[in-house]
Design a protein around this motif. Sequence first.
Motif, PDB file in Angstrom:
ATOM      1  N   SER A   1      46.699  18.410  38.769  1.00  0.00           N
ATOM      2  CA  SER A   1      47.957  18.783  38.135  1.00  0.00           C
ATOM      3  C   SER A   1      49.109  17.942  38.667  1.00  0.00           C
ATOM      4  O   SER A   1      49.970  17.483  37.904  1.00  0.00           O
ATOM      5  CB  SER A   1      48.235  20.273  38.364  1.00  0.00           C
ATOM      6  N   ARG A   2      49.117  17.708  39.976  1.00  0.00           N
ATOM      7  CA  ARG A   2      50.169  16.866  40.555  1.00  0.00           C
ATOM      8  C   ARG A   2      50.065  15.431  40.044  1.00  0.00           C
ATOM      9  O   ARG A   2      51.076  14.777  39.768  1.00  0.00           O
ATOM     10  CB  ARG A   2      50.072  16.884  42.084  1.00  0.00           C
ATOM     11  N   ALA A   3      48.838  14.942  39.907  1.00  0.00           N
ATOM     12  CA  ALA A   3      48.633  13.550  39.501  1.00  0.00           C
ATOM     13  C   ALA A   3      48.964  13.308  38.033  1.00  0.00           C
ATOM     14  O   ALA A   3      49.447  12.232  37.666  1.00  0.00           O
ATOM     15  CB  ALA A   3      47.190  13.138  39.781  1.00  0.00           C
ATOM     16  N   THR A   4      48.695  14.289  37.185  1.00  0.00           N
ATOM     17  CA  THR A   4      48.854  14.098  35.742  1.00  0.00           C
ATOM     18  C   THR A   4      50.139  14.686  35.177  1.00  0.00           C
ATOM     19  O   THR A   4      50.560  14.312  34.079  1.00  0.00           O
ATOM     20  CB  THR A   4      47.680  14.743  34.985  1.00  0.00           C
ATOM     21  N   GLY A   5      50.734  15.631  35.900  1.00  0.00           N
ATOM     22  CA  GLY A   5      51.889  16.337  35.361  1.00  0.00           C
ATOM     23  C   GLY A   5      51.508  17.410  34.360  1.00  0.00           C
ATOM     24  O   GLY A   5      52.373  18.002  33.708  1.00  0.00           O
ATOM     25  N   THR A   6      50.212  17.680  34.240  1.00  0.00           N
ATOM     26  CA  THR A   6      49.702  18.712  33.336  1.00  0.00           C
ATOM     27  C   THR A   6      49.379  19.958  34.151  1.00  0.00           C
ATOM     28  O   THR A   6      48.870  19.855  35.267  1.00  0.00           O
ATOM     29  CB  THR A   6      48.429  18.216  32.623  1.00  0.00           C
TER      30      THR A   6
ATOM     31  N   ARG B   1      40.887  10.994  39.750  1.00  0.00           N
ATOM     32  CA  ARG B   1      41.753  10.187  38.889  1.00  0.00           C
ATOM     33  C   ARG B   1      42.123  10.975  37.640  1.00  0.00           C
ATOM     34  O   ARG B   1      41.323  11.753  37.115  1.00  0.00           O
ATOM     35  CB  ARG B   1      41.034   8.904  38.438  1.00  0.00           C
ATOM     36  N   GLY B   2      43.330  10.750  37.160  1.00  0.00           N
ATOM     37  CA  GLY B   2      43.697  11.226  35.842  1.00  0.00           C
ATOM     38  C   GLY B   2      43.194  10.218  34.823  1.00  0.00           C
ATOM     39  O   GLY B   2      43.251   9.006  35.062  1.00  0.00           O
TER      40      GLY B   2
END
Length: 272
Positions: free
Chosen positions: A75-80, A243-244
């Motif tokens: 969630s932190r990596a993708t903003g989702t 990885r996103g």
Amino acid sequence: MHELDREKSIHSPGLYAVWNAKPFLLENAIKMQKLRERKEYDYVFWNDAGSFREDNVYTDWPDGERVQRIWEEGSRATGTSQEELIFFPMYWKPPADAKGWTEGAGPVDSDISEGSFFGGTPKAVTWFSRTLYSYHDYYISLGFFAGKDQNLYNAVIFLFPSRFITVWHGDPDSPAQGGMPPNALMRGRLGACGPEWYYYQWWLSDKHSREEMRKYWMEHDREPSEAKWWKIRRIPCRMALLRGMEDVLKSTFGNDWTPPARTIGLRPTRMW
């Protein structure tokens, strides 16, 4: 549809049905658990029954605490948000000629995603199932071959990359690949990790299981006599990065790549 399959000599319509039923079966299991047993899980996953073919020590798998940490990091990596993320392992790099792929070009015929394991929260899985079948029906209406699950999964990932997280055993950007000696003996690029296709099993397990499997592979991944004869070193299995998928696609195609435009409504025309 069978005549459109470039691998029709080794595939059958019955196999297409099994492949394409996976999201339905997973979504239906969520509904049945909630209806019959009043249970709703935090995360749900599809796992191919034939994926655990080699000896292993996994018991409570995937490890619940590890899954939670992965979704938080994802969630932190993708903003989702965590409840909207879907996990798919990756096997192969997206082909360069897929950079210009568009929604109407048909399923992405490449071994990018692995259909043997995927999942997320019940909300995310429900979204994925309905999205997948919407595009399944759309591609059939356009005359494309839509019998292979991975190709359809790839298309949905290309269209909605920010909703997907992954681990890629062959990730060229992974620090875990650094410092490998030239005489290392291993099946893959991250040390003695067993079959590359199922790397995600080890990656999703608890710390104790990972250590036990490291020891097992160091002893069994190749014959000791072979390693001794050639003076080849074994390297313990290493951890790849989360990885996103949007990050993977941009690092492959260039930072100017953007997801293709989406035009269809997400409502399957068939009852599954």
